[in-house]
Motif scaffolding. Sequence first.
Motif, mmCIF file in Angstrom:
data_model
loop_
_atom_site.group_PDB
_atom_site.id
_atom_site.type_symbol
_atom_site.label_atom_id
_atom_site.label_comp_id
_atom_site.label_asym_id
_atom_site.label_seq_id
_atom_site.Cartn_x
_atom_site.Cartn_y
_atom_site.Cartn_z
ATOM 1 N N MET A 199 2.120 -14.830 -0.208
ATOM 2 C CA MET A 199 3.150 -14.113 0.209
ATOM 3 C C MET A 199 4.186 -13.721 -1.009
ATOM 4 N N VAL A 200 4.029 -14.851 -1.986
ATOM 5 C CA VAL A 200 5.057 -14.496 -3.195
ATOM 6 C C VAL A 200 4.262 -13.515 -4.046
ATOM 7 N N ALA A 201 3.026 -13.576 -4.159
ATOM 8 C CA ALA A 201 2.116 -12.871 -5.175
ATOM 9 C C ALA A 201 2.271 -11.261 -4.743
ATOM 10 N N MET A 202 2.145 -11.371 -3.353
ATOM 11 C CA MET A 202 2.232 -9.710 -2.827
ATOM 12 C C MET A 202 3.669 -9.166 -2.948
ATOM 13 N N LEU A 203 4.853 -10.140 -2.859
ATOM 14 C CA LEU A 203 6.282 -9.351 -3.011
ATOM 15 C C LEU A 203 6.289 -9.182 -4.480
ATOM 16 N N ASP A 204 5.713 -10.135 -5.368
ATOM 17 C CA ASP A 204 6.031 -9.808 -6.641
ATOM 18 C C ASP A 204 5.242 -8.510 -7.167
ATOM 19 N N GLU A 205 4.265 -8.213 -6.497
ATOM 20 C CA GLU A 205 3.406 -6.846 -6.877
ATOM 21 C C GLU A 205 4.381 -5.896 -6.478
ATOM 22 N N LEU A 206 4.981 -5.942 -5.035
ATOM 23 C CA LEU A 206 5.710 -4.749 -4.440
ATOM 24 C C LEU A 206 6.827 -4.405 -5.513
ATOM 25 N N LEU A 207 7.704 -5.633 -5.661
ATOM 26 C CA LEU A 207 8.845 -5.737 -6.522
ATOM 27 C C LEU A 207 8.333 -4.875 -7.874
ATOM 28 N N ARG A 208 7.328 -5.257 -8.295
ATOM 29 C CA ARG A 208 6.954 -4.668 -9.662
ATOM 30 C C ARG A 208 6.670 -3.138 -9.551
ATOM 31 N N ARG A 209 6.078 -2.787 -8.150
ATOM 32 C CA ARG A 209 5.895 -1.381 -8.105
ATOM 33 C C ARG A 209 7.105 -0.616 -7.721
ATOM 34 N N LEU A 210 8.218 -1.322 -7.360
ATOM 35 C CA LEU A 210 9.502 -0.646 -7.041
ATOM 36 C C LEU A 210 10.409 -0.491 -8.241
ATOM 37 N N GLY A 211 9.950 -1.096 -9.190
ATOM 38 C CA GLY A 211 10.731 -0.949 -10.423
ATOM 39 C C GLY A 211 11.374 -2.355 -10.922
ATOM 40 N N ASP A 212 11.149 -3.512 -10.271
ATOM 41 C CA ASP A 212 11.487 -4.746 -10.758
ATOM 42 C C ASP A 212 10.922 -5.592 -11.297
ATOM 43 N N GLY A 213 10.532 -5.350 -12.507
ATOM 44 C CA GLY A 213 9.634 -6.539 -13.222
ATOM 45 C C GLY A 213 8.834 -5.334 -14.271
ATOM 46 N N PRO A 214 8.149 -6.193 -15.128
ATOM 47 C CA PRO A 214 7.438 -5.476 -16.013
ATOM 48 C C PRO A 214 6.061 -4.780 -15.503
ATOM 49 N N ASP A 243 0.570 -1.177 0.000
ATOM 50 C CA ASP A 243 -0.072 -0.135 0.025
ATOM 51 C C ASP A 243 0.746 1.438 0.223
ATOM 52 N N LEU A 244 1.952 1.168 0.568
ATOM 53 C CA LEU A 244 2.916 2.534 0.840
ATOM 54 C C LEU A 244 3.877 2.426 -0.438
ATOM 55 N N ALA A 245 3.868 1.477 -1.365
ATOM 56 C CA ALA A 245 4.733 1.335 -2.366
ATOM 57 C C ALA A 245 4.016 2.510 -3.587
ATOM 58 N N PRO A 246 4.812 3.082 -4.257
ATOM 59 C CA PRO A 246 4.188 3.847 -5.314
ATOM 60 C C PRO A 246 3.418 2.938 -6.273
ATOM 61 N N PRO A 247 2.533 3.375 -7.015
ATOM 62 C CA PRO A 247 1.596 2.562 -7.902
ATOM 63 C C PRO A 247 2.590 2.473 -9.081
ATOM 64 N N ALA A 248 2.610 1.468 -9.801
ATOM 65 C CA ALA A 248 3.250 0.874 -10.889
ATOM 66 C C ALA A 248 2.296 0.953 -12.206
ATOM 67 N N GLY A 249 1.043 1.524 -12.337
ATOM 68 C CA GLY A 249 0.347 1.485 -13.367
ATOM 69 C C GLY A 249 -0.458 0.204 -13.361
#
Length: 159
Positions: free
Chosen positions: A144-159, A68-74
């Motif tokens: 947890m993997v799904a949430m981490l995947d989303e968090l990393l995507r928002r932080l710029g690690d992934g599509p 929730d605190l991570a910037p949106p990634a589109g």
Amino acid sequence: MHSRHSRPSKPRHSAPPPDRAAIEAMLAPWVPDPQDRAFVARCLGDEGPPHHRASTFALLSLLQRATDLAPPAGPRPASGPTVPVPLRVPPHVRESLDPAEREYPIAMPSGALARCFPDPVARSLAVESLADGPAHHALANVLMVAMLDELLRRLGDGP
């Protein structure tokens, strides 16, 4: 006085039940069907020992807060790579199930795992380990993997 390796006994307090509505809200992005979401939430919130349910809820809540605190990634990609999570049932039961009933209604996103484990064998072992075990453990790991995947995507690690 206690020896260095013994633990003093402490009273065991009953852990409060996890907030089922909060678990269902966390699941919504990955489990769109309300009945499937209720089933997965029941496995996470009602199955397994109380201390496992409480610790899972605490970890999921922390991951939700971080996301929730991570910037949106589109907009989220329509369908990134995922791995189905098989139900762990005896072979004779598995054969009697429809193919659609042989897997949990949540798949494990594999994008972040692919970036962490570029070697397919290592990645396959990680996926297998994360999806193994009783329903509570496997589903908690998958979410947890799904949430981490989303968090990393928002932080710029992934599509």
